[in-house]
Structure formats: structure tokens, C-alpha cells
Design an enzyme around this catalytic site. Structure first.
Site, PDB file in Angstrom:
ATOM      1  N   TYR A  18      13.881  -9.426 -33.963  1.00 57.20           N
ATOM      2  CA  TYR A  18      15.076  -9.081 -33.187  1.00 57.20           C
ATOM      3  C   TYR A  18      14.997  -9.688 -31.792  1.00 57.20           C
ATOM      4  O   TYR A  18      15.977 -10.229 -31.264  1.00 57.20           O
ATOM      5  CB  TYR A  18      15.184  -7.563 -33.122  1.00 57.20           C
ATOM      6  CG  TYR A  18      16.468  -7.021 -32.557  1.00 57.20           C
ATOM      7  CD1 TYR A  18      17.710  -7.472 -32.993  1.00 57.20           C
ATOM      8  CD2 TYR A  18      16.437  -6.027 -31.589  1.00 57.20           C
ATOM      9  CE1 TYR A  18      18.887  -6.960 -32.473  1.00 57.20           C
ATOM     10  CE2 TYR A  18      17.603  -5.506 -31.062  1.00 57.20           C
ATOM     11  CZ  TYR A  18      18.826  -5.979 -31.501  1.00 57.20           C
ATOM     12  OH  TYR A  18      19.992  -5.475 -30.983  1.00 57.20           O
ATOM     13  N   GLU A  19      13.815  -9.629 -31.205  1.00 60.46           N
ATOM     14  CA  GLU A  19      13.617 -10.186 -29.866  1.00 60.46           C
ATOM     15  C   GLU A  19      13.897 -11.696 -29.861  1.00 60.46           C
ATOM     16  O   GLU A  19      14.548 -12.225 -28.952  1.00 60.46           O
ATOM     17  CB  GLU A  19      12.180  -9.912 -29.402  1.00 60.46           C
ATOM     18  CG  GLU A  19      11.875 -10.337 -27.989  1.00 60.46           C
ATOM     19  CD  GLU A  19      10.461  -9.980 -27.571  1.00 60.46           C
ATOM     20  OE1 GLU A  19      10.004 -10.523 -26.550  1.00 60.46           O
ATOM     21  OE2 GLU A  19       9.814  -9.175 -28.261  1.00 60.46           O
ATOM     22  N   GLY A  20      13.396 -12.389 -30.879  1.00 65.02           N
ATOM     23  CA  GLY A  20      13.617 -13.829 -30.969  1.00 65.02           C
ATOM     24  C   GLY A  20      15.080 -14.174 -31.142  1.00 65.02           C
ATOM     25  O   GLY A  20      15.587 -15.130 -30.538  1.00 65.02           O
ATOM     26  N   ALA A  45      16.964 -13.672 -27.810  1.00 66.27           N
ATOM     27  CA  ALA A  45      16.659 -14.748 -26.863  1.00 66.27           C
ATOM     28  C   ALA A  45      17.384 -16.027 -27.255  1.00 66.27           C
ATOM     29  O   ALA A  45      17.880 -16.770 -26.389  1.00 66.27           O
ATOM     30  CB  ALA A  45      15.152 -14.987 -26.814  1.00 66.27           C
TER      31      ALA A  45
END
Length: 346
Positions: A83-85, A88
Site C-alpha cells: 500500500y505504501e508503494g 508513493a
């Protein structure tokens, strides 16, 4: 909307309280009740024992509920690396104007944090989708467009955790009575470093001369055959930020304000310079040789980039931070609008 990235520390919840005070000073009081507050914890909390992480998150949840702001469901949570990737990637492609154009013009992102590192891009080659591990491909919808991304977060391969791995301190016992050594550090060095609430004693190795080659050998033991490699990345444009940017600045490779375009081998050339001449090149950081060598090995041996692959190092685009937070804001707004439409229909 306010989005806070939090890395665990003893005063983590107090830091959020200070940020809420800033929000009150910045946002008109008439808008407080419609301004959502969200906390997304990243790899720093993913590495913590669950009980400690949840205790901190609960404290933040209580702070939010006592605040005058809108508190959505699941407003406090630990983000998984995938999710973080994705968030970003949304941020950087929105800021660079690639999100609305042809998919082949999108750019990839490389993020190097303290505890994890992420790689995300939109594959153009069908063979990439076929060859990649299944859990490395994630589909999502944003702004009425559908995307199928290659994205993965490698927990434990962030810069600071990698230092511990190279030093052999990652799973060590009796840390208080040991000094951890590496050829990536000056031979005469005796120092201490606090990370994750633990104080580590570290220094150089007397039996092995310090230098780039011996350091690279040590680091290869940490990353060799640990990361997936896809041939397509060698032909794509990537933006790199976080510690890629910070250490490039520390080494004098790029300007602190402007950033710049560099080649992978620029990290290697600077690593060789620093590792072979500690006294002139470390600029007060004994880890600079290790960090630059790790970044070099991560890019070349880990992800499989060529020496001449160009990376765009940037901290801001159009004066906006290139982090996952803006992508999280877009995702939250989209979710709130979807919920509002459903309620209206009912």
C-alpha cells in the site's frame, strides 16, 4: 486532510498531539469538523512487537477522538508495504503530470526508508507481469483509471536495519556487552549508535583493512539473491527519494535544494572515494561508507539496475513533498466521496 507518517519513538503520541495543535492553528475552526485526520504507520511500527505497536496506535486513536476534527473509520492503522508503494507511486506520477497521460510514460519509484525499501512501477511488458511473483502485482482504481502495478516492500532492507544486519547485530543477544565491527567503518573507530531504543557499540575491524571492496563483500552477504529482479526496470525512468536522496546530499553528489539526475555508478564512485579516505570524506558520519556501499549494492545486485541507469533524485516536485502522504490523501478523498454517494443513494 492531514496525513501523518510516524516512526516509533517513546514520545510518538506526543508528537501527534503537537501536530494536531499545528492543524488547529492552520485550519479555520469552521472547517475542523469536516477535516479528516489520518495516521498511517509505516515500517518502523511493522518491525515492533504487536503489543507495543498497538499500544501506541491506541493512544493516537484516543488523541484523534478527543480532537475537534473528523475521525474516519480505520483512521489509525499500520500500512502494509504494498500500500505504501502504491501511494508513493500515485504521488510522484501526479506531481510529474504522468498520471493522466499514456501509461507507458509513467515513472517508477524507489523509496529507501530506515526499516524497509520499496520499488513500484507500471509494467509495460507482459513478460514482467508473467514473471513477477504473484503477490508483487497489485491492481487498483484511481481517478476513474485502472492500474496494475509491480510493487513490493522489502521489510528489513531499509538503511538503518541494513546497518544492523551488516554489523551482525540484527538478532544479536547481550547487546550491552558487545561491540559490533565492520570493514565498512574506520579501523580505529569506537562509537555508539542508538536505534529502536537500543544502544549499540560499534567500530572498525582491526584484522581486516577498511575499504570499499571488503565492505561490498560484507554487504553482499546481506542482500545477495534476496530481492526480485525484473529486466524491464533497466529501461524505465525511476524517481528515488528518502535515504537515496539524503545520503546523496551528504556525499555531495546532489544539491540539497535542487536534487538532480545521477547514474547508479555515481553512488559507487562516491562510495569508493569515501571508503578509501575516511578522514576526509565522512563529514561527521561514520556510516557514510557503509550506507553508500549498501545503496550501490542494493541498486545493482539487489534490483539489477545497470551502472548507467539514471535516477531522478528529488525531495519535492512543484514544492510538494514526494512521499506517499499525498497519494494517501487522494485515496481517502476518493473513499469518502464513494461513501457519500452510497449514503445519498440510500
Amino acid at each position: 486532510m492531514l496525513s501523518f507518517e510516524i516512526i516509533f519513538c517513546v514520545q510518538g503520541a506526543e508528537t501527534v498531539r503537537e501536530l494536531l495543535d499545528v492543524a488547529k492553528q492552520t485550519i479555520p475552526s469552521t472547517h475542523w469538523h469536516t477535516t479528516p485526520v489520518v495516521l498511517k504507520a509505516t515500517a518502523g511500527l511493522r518491525l515492533l512487537p504487536e503489543q507495543k505497536a498497538q499500544a501506541l496506535l491506541l493512544e493516537v486513536q484516543e488523541l484523534f477522538e478527543d480532537s475537534p476534527f473528523l475521525v474516519p473509520d480505520d483512521c489509525v492503522s499500520i500500512m502494509n508495504g504494498t500500500y505504501e508503494g502504491i501511494l508513493a507511486w500515485i504521488t510522484i506520477n501526479f506531481l510529474t503530470g504522468h498520471l493522466y497521460g499514456a501509461s507507458e510514460n509513467t515513472v517508477g519509484i524507489l523509496d529507501l526508508g530506515g526499516a524497509s525499501t520499496q520499488i513500484t512501477f507500471l509494467p509495460q511488458a507482459e513478460r514482467t507481469l508473467d514473471a513477477a511473483p504473484k503477490d508483487y502485482i497489485s491492481s487498483f482504481e484511481m481517478f476513474n483509471s485502472f492500474y496494475k502495478l509491480y510493487t513490493h516492500s522489502y521489510l528489513g532492507f531499509g538503511l538503518k536495519v541494513a546497518r544492523l544486519a551488516v554489523l551482525g547485530a540484527l538478532d544479536a543477544k547481550d547487546v550491552d556487552n558487545r561491540r559490533f565491527t565492520s570493514s565498512c567503518l574506520p579501523q580505529s573507530l569506537k562509537a555508539e549508535w542508538k536505534f529502536g531504543g537500543i544502544n549499540y557499540k560499534f567500530g572498525g575491524m582491526k584484522e581486516i583493512p577498511s575499504g570499499f571492496q571488503s565492505c561490498y563483500t560484507e554487504i553482499m552477504k546481506v542482500i545477495q539473491k534476496k530481492l526480485d529482479q525484473q529486466d524491464e526496470i533497466k529501461r524505465r525512468t525511476f524517481y528515488a527519494f528518502s535515504y537515496y536522496y539524503d545520503r546523496a546530499v551528504d556525499a555531495g553528489i546532489i544539491d540539497v535544494e535542487k536534487g538532480g539526475i545521477i547514474r547508479v555508478k555515481d553512488f559507487e564512485m562516491k562510495a569508493i572515494e569515501v571508503c578509501e579516505n575516511f578522514s576526509k570524506a565522512t563529514k561527521g558520519s561514520p556510516f557514510l561508507c557503509m550506507d553508500l556501499t549498501y545503496i550501490t549494492a542494493l541498486l545493482k545486485e539487489g534490483f539489477g539496475f545497470h551502472d548507467n541507469t539514471e535516477l531522478q533524485l528529488t525531495k519535492k516536485v512543484n514544492n510538494i513533498e514526494t512521499s506517499w502522504a499525498l497519494g494517501a490523501a487522494f485515496h481517502l478523498i476518493q473513499s469518502l466521496r464513494s461513501t457519500a454517494r452510497i449514503v445519498k443513494q440510500i
